[in-house]
Design a protein around this motif. Structure first.
Motif, PDB file in Angstrom:
ATOM      1  N   TYR A 278       0.550  -1.181   0.085  1.00 47.44           N
ATOM      2  CA  TYR A 278       0.113  -0.069  -0.027  1.00 47.44           C
ATOM      3  C   TYR A 278       0.793   1.177   0.013  1.00 47.44           C
ATOM      4  CZ  TYR A 278      -4.111   3.007   1.341  1.00 47.44           C
ATOM      5  OH  TYR A 278      -5.196   3.708   1.439  1.00 47.44           O
ATOM      6  N   LYS A 279       1.897   1.356   0.796  1.00 42.65           N
ATOM      7  CA  LYS A 279       3.018   2.527   0.917  1.00 42.65           C
ATOM      8  C   LYS A 279       3.773   2.745  -0.186  1.00 42.65           C
ATOM      9  CE  LYS A 279       4.507   1.396   5.051  1.00 42.65           C
ATOM     10  NZ  LYS A 279       5.461   1.576   6.297  1.00 42.65           N
ATOM     11  N   SER A 280       4.145   1.322  -0.783  1.00 41.53           N
ATOM     12  CA  SER A 280       5.070   1.470  -2.025  1.00 41.53           C
ATOM     13  C   SER A 280       4.227   1.966  -3.315  1.00 41.53           C
ATOM     14  CB  SER A 280       5.499   0.337  -2.389  1.00 41.53           C
ATOM     15  OG  SER A 280       4.703  -0.848  -2.708  1.00 41.53           O
ATOM     16  N   LYS A 281       3.066   1.772  -3.448  1.00 39.70           N
ATOM     17  CA  LYS A 281       2.255   2.223  -4.464  1.00 39.70           C
ATOM     18  C   LYS A 281       1.580   3.628  -4.177  1.00 39.70           C
ATOM     19  CE  LYS A 281       2.245  -1.258  -6.608  1.00 39.70           C
ATOM     20  NZ  LYS A 281       2.943  -1.378  -7.983  1.00 39.70           N
ATOM     21  N   GLN A 282       2.149   4.311  -3.212  1.00 45.25           N
ATOM     22  CA  GLN A 282       1.913   5.869  -2.752  1.00 45.25           C
ATOM     23  C   GLN A 282       0.455   6.197  -2.754  1.00 45.25           C
ATOM     24  OE1 GLN A 282       4.012   8.149  -5.945  1.00 45.25           O
ATOM     25  NE2 GLN A 282       6.148   7.231  -5.370  1.00 45.25           N
ATOM     26  N   TYR A 283      -0.190   5.104  -1.936  1.00 45.71           N
ATOM     27  CA  TYR A 283      -1.468   5.411  -1.621  1.00 45.71           C
ATOM     28  C   TYR A 283      -1.414   6.509  -0.268  1.00 45.71           C
ATOM     29  CZ  TYR A 283      -3.145   1.830  -4.816  1.00 45.71           C
ATOM     30  OH  TYR A 283      -3.413   0.986  -5.818  1.00 45.71           O
ATOM     31  N   LEU A 284      -0.564   6.270   0.365  1.00 45.80           N
ATOM     32  CA  LEU A 284      -0.460   7.311   1.741  1.00 45.80           C
ATOM     33  C   LEU A 284       0.534   8.284   1.168  1.00 45.80           C
ATOM     34  CD1 LEU A 284      -0.095   4.712   4.372  1.00 45.80           C
ATOM     35  CD2 LEU A 284      -1.953   5.799   3.566  1.00 45.80           C
TER      36      LEU A 284
END
Length: 178
Positions: free
Chosen positions: A84-90
């Motif tokens: 999730y973080k690596s896909k820059q959702y955050l």
């Protein structure tokens, strides 16, 4: 003779890994999909989680189903958060992870409560912890992982593990004494 031992041990480990995968893949997929909201990414998360699980296969006791389920879900959840973080959702804000609440319909090992008021109160306090703190507490005290192993398993810095354990203990002390 020694070579035969390693072949038998390898076959037993492979069989154990296959049984775990077949038994828990849907549960892990469900947990990953709740976080990622994308079935393809959830499948990737399950596969990545199983790679981590294979490295710790010797620590998994298939007979202890609640502990096994808890361990696998924790690993899958953390892999999913990393995706999730690596896909820059955050927005590169680590506080967002702490505020992210995901409801799990599965029973945790904490749902099995001994008839002891002190233990029952502690169990309820652990259940009430945010997931990031509950996960480190379960890995440390229930699964008997060292802080170094927790850091490696969850892909977080060692100092973060120490801080989370410290904060979790503080929250538990307040909940049980207050």
């Amino acid at each position: 003779m020694l070579a035969l031992f390693f072949v038998v041990e390898a076959n037993e480990s492979q069989a154990k890994a296959e049984r775990l995968y077949l038994k828990y893949r849907y549960l892990m997929f469900s947990e990953a999909n709740k976080i990622l909201c994308d079935s393809y990414l959830a499948e990737d998360a399950v596969q990545q989680a199983f790679i981590k699980i294979l490295k710790n296969l010797h620590k998994i006791d298939e007979e202890n189903v609640p502990a096994t389920r808890s361990f696998l879900v924790i690993i899958c959840r953390n892999v999913s958060f990393n995706i999730y973080k690596s896909k820059q959702y955050l927005n590169n804000n680590s506080d967002d992870i702490e505020n992210l609440e995901i409801e799990s319909s599965e029973m945790s090992p904490l749902d099995i409560v001994i008839d002891n008021e002190g233990v029952e109160k502690m169990v309820e306090a652990i259940k009430a912890l945010p997931e990031i703190y509950r996960d480190v507490v379960l890995l440390k005290h229930f699964h008997k992982y060292s802080r170094e192993e927790i850091a490696k398993t969850l892909d977080i810095p060692f100092e973060t593990v120490k801080k989370r354990i410290f904060r979790a203990k503080k929250m538990l002390a307040e909940a049980c004494n207050g």
